[in-house]
Design a protein around this motif. Structure first.
Motif, PDB file in Angstrom:
ATOM      1  N   ASP A 213       1.002  -1.080  -0.058  1.00 18.39           N
ATOM      2  CA  ASP A 213      -0.215   0.402  -0.349  1.00 18.39           C
ATOM      3  C   ASP A 213       0.538   1.143   0.161  1.00 18.39           C
ATOM      4  N   ASN A 214       2.243   0.998  -0.519  1.00 17.58           N
ATOM      5  CA  ASN A 214       3.421   2.282  -0.298  1.00 17.58           C
ATOM      6  C   ASN A 214       3.066   3.070  -1.789  1.00 17.58           C
ATOM      7  N   PRO A 215       3.114   4.157  -2.234  1.00 22.63           N
ATOM      8  CA  PRO A 215       2.180   4.789  -3.051  1.00 22.63           C
ATOM      9  C   PRO A 215       3.244   4.333  -4.088  1.00 22.63           C
ATOM     10  N   GLN A 216       4.126   3.592  -4.325  1.00 22.75           N
ATOM     11  CA  GLN A 216       4.395   3.510  -6.356  1.00 22.75           C
ATOM     12  C   GLN A 216       3.459   2.438  -6.828  1.00 22.75           C
ATOM     13  N   TYR A 217       2.821   1.160  -5.357  1.00 22.59           N
ATOM     14  CA  TYR A 217       1.856   0.089  -5.861  1.00 22.59           C
ATOM     15  C   TYR A 217       1.161   1.103  -5.891  1.00 22.59           C
ATOM     16  N   VAL A 218       0.101   1.972  -4.884  1.00 17.38           N
ATOM     17  CA  VAL A 218      -1.146   2.503  -5.198  1.00 17.38           C
ATOM     18  C   VAL A 218      -1.044   3.600  -6.481  1.00 17.38           C
ATOM     19  N   LYS A 219       0.057   4.109  -7.423  1.00 16.89           N
ATOM     20  CA  LYS A 219       0.229   5.223  -7.916  1.00 16.89           C
ATOM     21  C   LYS A 219      -0.175   3.877 -10.001  1.00 16.89           C
ATOM     22  N   VAL A 220       0.722   2.127  -9.622  1.00 18.03           N
ATOM     23  CA  VAL A 220       0.067   1.605 -10.653  1.00 18.03           C
ATOM     24  C   VAL A 220      -1.478   1.424 -10.681  1.00 18.03           C
ATOM     25  N   PHE A 221      -2.269   1.195  -9.515  1.00 13.85           N
ATOM     26  CA  PHE A 221      -3.422   1.458  -9.556  1.00 13.85           C
ATOM     27  C   PHE A 221      -4.443   2.493 -10.548  1.00 13.85           C
ATOM     28  N   ASP A 222      -3.345   3.652  -9.805  1.00 17.28           N
ATOM     29  CA  ASP A 222      -3.981   4.688 -10.493  1.00 17.28           C
ATOM     30  C   ASP A 222      -4.625   5.412 -12.028  1.00 17.28           C
ATOM     31  N   GLU A 223      -2.965   4.284 -12.362  1.00 15.27           N
ATOM     32  CA  GLU A 223      -3.033   4.130 -13.873  1.00 15.27           C
ATOM     33  C   GLU A 223      -3.501   3.019 -14.404  1.00 15.27           C
ATOM     34  N   LEU A 224      -4.142   2.093 -13.854  1.00 15.48           N
ATOM     35  CA  LEU A 224      -4.507   1.181 -14.274  1.00 15.48           C
ATOM     36  C   LEU A 224      -6.399   1.492 -14.572  1.00 15.48           C
ATOM     37  N   ALA A 225      -6.420   2.425 -13.719  1.00 15.30           N
ATOM     38  CA  ALA A 225      -7.722   2.786 -13.172  1.00 15.30           C
ATOM     39  C   ALA A 225      -8.038   4.055 -14.573  1.00 15.30           C
ATOM     40  N   ARG A 226      -6.860   4.118 -15.263  1.00 15.91           N
ATOM     41  CA  ARG A 226      -7.030   5.308 -16.024  1.00 15.91           C
ATOM     42  C   ARG A 226      -7.571   4.821 -17.460  1.00 15.91           C
ATOM     43  N   GLU A 379      -8.508  -9.667  -8.322  1.00 21.82           N
ATOM     44  CA  GLU A 379     -10.054  -9.072  -7.903  1.00 21.82           C
ATOM     45  C   GLU A 379      -9.725  -8.397  -8.081  1.00 21.82           C
ATOM     46  N   VAL A 380      -8.759  -7.669  -6.958  1.00 23.20           N
ATOM     47  CA  VAL A 380      -8.864  -6.156  -7.011  1.00 23.20           C
ATOM     48  C   VAL A 380      -8.446  -5.032  -8.506  1.00 23.20           C
ATOM     49  N   LEU A 385     -10.110  -1.688 -12.710  1.00 19.41           N
ATOM     50  CA  LEU A 385     -10.112  -1.162 -14.068  1.00 19.41           C
ATOM     51  C   LEU A 385     -10.954  -1.280 -14.473  1.00 19.41           C
ATOM     52  N   LEU A 386     -12.575  -1.660 -13.501  1.00 19.31           N
ATOM     53  CA  LEU A 386     -13.791  -1.482 -14.146  1.00 19.31           C
ATOM     54  C   LEU A 386     -14.281  -0.335 -13.533  1.00 19.31           C
ATOM     55  N   GLY A 387     -13.511   0.540 -12.665  1.00 18.92           N
ATOM     56  CA  GLY A 387     -13.920   1.467 -11.780  1.00 18.92           C
ATOM     57  C   GLY A 387     -15.035   1.437 -10.721  1.00 18.92           C
ATOM     58  N   LYS A 388     -14.665  -0.246 -10.050  1.00 19.97           N
ATOM     59  CA  LYS A 388     -15.539  -0.169  -8.685  1.00 19.97           C
ATOM     60  C   LYS A 388     -14.824  -0.614  -7.595  1.00 19.97           C
ATOM     61  N   MET A 389     -13.588  -0.115  -8.176  1.00 17.16           N
ATOM     62  CA  MET A 389     -12.790   0.128  -6.501  1.00 17.16           C
ATOM     63  C   MET A 389     -12.251   1.362  -6.530  1.00 17.16           C
ATOM     64  N   GLU A 390     -11.221   2.173  -5.616  1.00 16.41           N
ATOM     65  CA  GLU A 390     -10.398   2.976  -5.585  1.00 16.41           C
ATOM     66  C   GLU A 390      -9.283   2.533  -5.612  1.00 16.41           C
ATOM     67  N   PRO A 391      -8.369   2.902  -6.790  1.00 22.48           N
ATOM     68  CA  PRO A 391      -6.558   2.404  -5.731  1.00 22.48           C
ATOM     69  C   PRO A 391      -5.967   2.250  -4.901  1.00 22.48           C
ATOM     70  N   ALA A 393      -8.212   2.365  -1.708  1.00 20.17           N
ATOM     71  CA  ALA A 393      -8.638   0.855  -1.442  1.00 20.17           C
ATOM     72  C   ALA A 393      -8.201  -0.424  -1.843  1.00 20.17           C
ATOM     73  N   ALA A 394      -7.534  -0.591  -3.675  1.00 20.28           N
ATOM     74  CA  ALA A 394      -7.590  -1.484  -3.698  1.00 20.28           C
ATOM     75  C   ALA A 394      -5.625  -1.675  -2.658  1.00 20.28           C
ATOM     76  N   ALA A 395      -5.503  -1.460  -3.020  1.00 17.39           N
ATOM     77  CA  ALA A 395      -3.626  -1.693  -2.282  1.00 17.39           C
ATOM     78  C   ALA A 395      -3.621  -1.505  -0.290  1.00 17.39           C
ATOM     79  N   GLU A 396      -4.960  -1.023   0.165  1.00 17.23           N
ATOM     80  CA  GLU A 396      -4.554  -1.435   1.122  1.00 17.23           C
ATOM     81  C   GLU A 396      -5.514  -2.511   1.917  1.00 17.23           C
ATOM     82  N   ARG A 397      -6.577  -3.246   0.454  1.00 11.24           N
ATOM     83  CA  ARG A 397      -6.894  -4.673   0.872  1.00 11.24           C
ATOM     84  C   ARG A 397      -5.625  -5.599   0.882  1.00 11.24           C
ATOM     85  N   LEU A 398      -4.954  -4.959  -0.807  1.00 11.65           N
ATOM     86  CA  LEU A 398      -3.636  -5.913  -0.462  1.00 11.65           C
ATOM     87  C   LEU A 398      -3.024  -5.858   0.756  1.00 11.65           C
ATOM     88  N   GLU A 399      -2.488  -5.448   1.093  1.00 11.49           N
ATOM     89  CA  GLU A 399      -1.740  -4.818   2.586  1.00 11.49           C
ATOM     90  C   GLU A 399      -2.108  -5.542   3.708  1.00 11.49           C
TER      91      GLU A 399
END
Length: 482
Positions: A213-226, A379-380, A385-391, A393-399
């Motif tokens: 859930d550190n920033p470098q992983y959250v930012k991957v989800f940020d790009e995936l969401a785009r 899953e996350v 990708l489909l806009g059903k979870m915030e980046p 929140a996804a990283a925090e769930r994994l951690e």
């Protein structure tokens, strides 16, 4: 008299060799024709006394069906090996022979052998065969028609996607939204290494120096969401085969790609390959070059000499060149030098000289507990990708999932910066040397320590006491694959 004796002996030996019939167990149903028409004939030509047959089953059924066959004494002589825990579980259960001292293993570097070794690296049980590379394919005709150039940076990538979307005739990015593994392996774990700096980041996550859930992983989800805005209509229900057809029919500009599609796509569409884009021009680049497939021997084989001859042939330059060029997109893991003939495969393989490679981040060690990081990541990633979870929140769930069972992540505070740094105040995990039997090393309790040397794959900490690890590995043998 002696000539007659020699002739009789030759017939006897020939009969013995002809009786050596090997069966290869595999999940690669798509490769059956290749094995039967190219690879097996090449082996049999140089080993005339040995006959080989290829027995594949569907990917999702491979481990459960193989496990039942092994337990029932009905499995083949040669076992196609998945990387890391699946094969380690088979070895620990006594269903893969040890190959540590086998002639020819010196032709593979340590990183290539590690997916088929015990955690300590002391024992090897499969011959490395090939890796697959993650990246992007692009349609050359569409690029020419719209005056596009291949992007190198993320800003350039999204600018090209915007141009394709504005034109309106093509889907900017072909991708399955209905299959979670695609979002993880071809999404998150495709672009992610440029954010977490490849092996340094992956091993820091295993060692507890970094959190997911550190920033470098959250930012991957940020790009995936785009990416969601570029997938076109019906992406949420689009399956993998449909996304393939969308690209090969010339209706999509980009395709999130695994190199295993090079062979099926060649001749159907004029495509090029593109590395995952970096943040800015001149940045160091990283990509996923995943150690994917190996081969081992069933200790219960009645044809051990023939099986060993086949495994040793897999270590030769003849096999490395034949396999890589017969099945473009599966890249030899050996040290042999040879020319790659398929242009797309050749370009992807050249990324090894231009960038640093890593493997899928959730594959080694981090999926041994409950919940498995690999399952959670799929899953996350799909939800983001489909806009059903915030980046975030996804990283925090994994951690939180990792912290529930993985000792190195427990008591580790999140960081506010992007790099793998400030390692002086993180939990350290001491790993004892593995016994010669290949049993799981013990893991000591975390403690605060001074900065340590970088973690290596061979000494990466294990997640739990031996009994729990053994159970987790045992579970691998029963579960269907994604």
């Amino acid at each position: 008299m002696s000539k007659k004796w020699i002739g009789a002996l030759s017939l006897l030996l020939c009969g013995q060799l002809m009786a050596s019939e090997l069966v290869i167990e595999s999940w690669r149903t798509d490769d059956k024709v290749l094995w039967e028409q190219k690879i097996i004939p090449a082996f049999e030509a140089s080993h005339p006394g040995i006959k080989v047959s290829f027995h594949p089953v569907q990917n999702v059924n491979y481990m459960p069906s193989l496990w039942e066959s092994l337990k029932g004494g009905k499995a083949g002589d040669l076992i196609t090996c998945r990387p890391f825990d699946d094969s380690l579980a088979l070895f620990k259960a006594g269903h893969l022979a040890e190959l540590t001292e086998m002639a020819g293993m010196e032709n593979f570097p340590s990183f290539a052998q590690s997916p088929w070794q015990t955690d300590s690296g002391a024992q090897t049980f499969c011959v490395p065969m090939a890796s697959v590379i993650h990246g992007f394919f692009y349609n050359k005709k569409i690029f020419s028609e719209l005056g596009l150039t291949v992007p190198q940076t993320r800003d350039e990538f999204f600018a090209v996607l915007d141009k394709v979307k504005a034109d309106g005739r093509y889907v900017p990015l072909a991708m399955s939204g209905s299959e979670s593994w695609v979002a993880s392996e071809l999404g998150f774990q495709n672009i992610g290494p440029n954010y977490w700096k490849g092996e340094d980041g992956r091993l820091a996550l295993i060692g507890g120096q970094e959190r997911i859930d550190n920033p470098q992983y959250v930012k991957v989800f940020d790009e995936l969401a785009r990416w969601h805005d570029y997938l076109g209509d019906g992406a949420e229900s689009r399956d993998y085969a449909t996304s393939n057809a969308l690209f090969t029919s010339g209706k999509a500009a980009f395709y999130v790609a695994g190199s295993w599609e090079i062979a099926p796509f060649t001749g159907k569409v004029d495509f090029g390959v593109m590395r995952p884009p970096v943040a800015k021009q001149g940045d160091g680049c990283f990509f996923t070059d995943h150690t994917d497939i190996g081969m081992g021997m069933n200790p219960a084989s009645k044809n051990k000499e023939g099986a060993m001859a086949f495994l040793q042939w897999l270590t030769t330059p003849q096999f490395a060149e034949l396999y890589t060029n017969s099945l473009p997109g599966f890249f030899s893991l050996s040290n042999h030098f040879f020319d790659v003939t398929n242009p797309a495969a050749k370009e992807m393989m050249e990324w090894r000289d231009q960038c640093d490679s890593t493997i899928r981040v959730a594959t080694q060690i981090l999926s041994r507990g409950t919940p498995k990081l690999g399952d959670e990541l799929a899953e996350v990633s799909q939800a983001v990708l489909l806009g059903k979870m915030e980046p975030k929140a996804a990283a925090e769930r994994l951690e939180n999932g990792l912290k529930g069972w993985y000792v190195p992540q427990q008591g580790n505070k999140a960081k506010g910066q992007d790099c793998q740094c400030d390692a002086g105040q993180v939990p350290a995990v001491a790993v004892s040397a593995a016994p010669a039997t290949g049993e799981t090393p013990a893991v000591a309790a975390p403690s605060v320590t001074t900065p340590a040397e970088p973690v290596s794959a061979a000494t990466a900490p294990l997640p739990a006491p031996s009994a729990d690890v053994e159970q987790a590995l045992s579970n691998e043998l029963e579960a269907p694959q994604q």
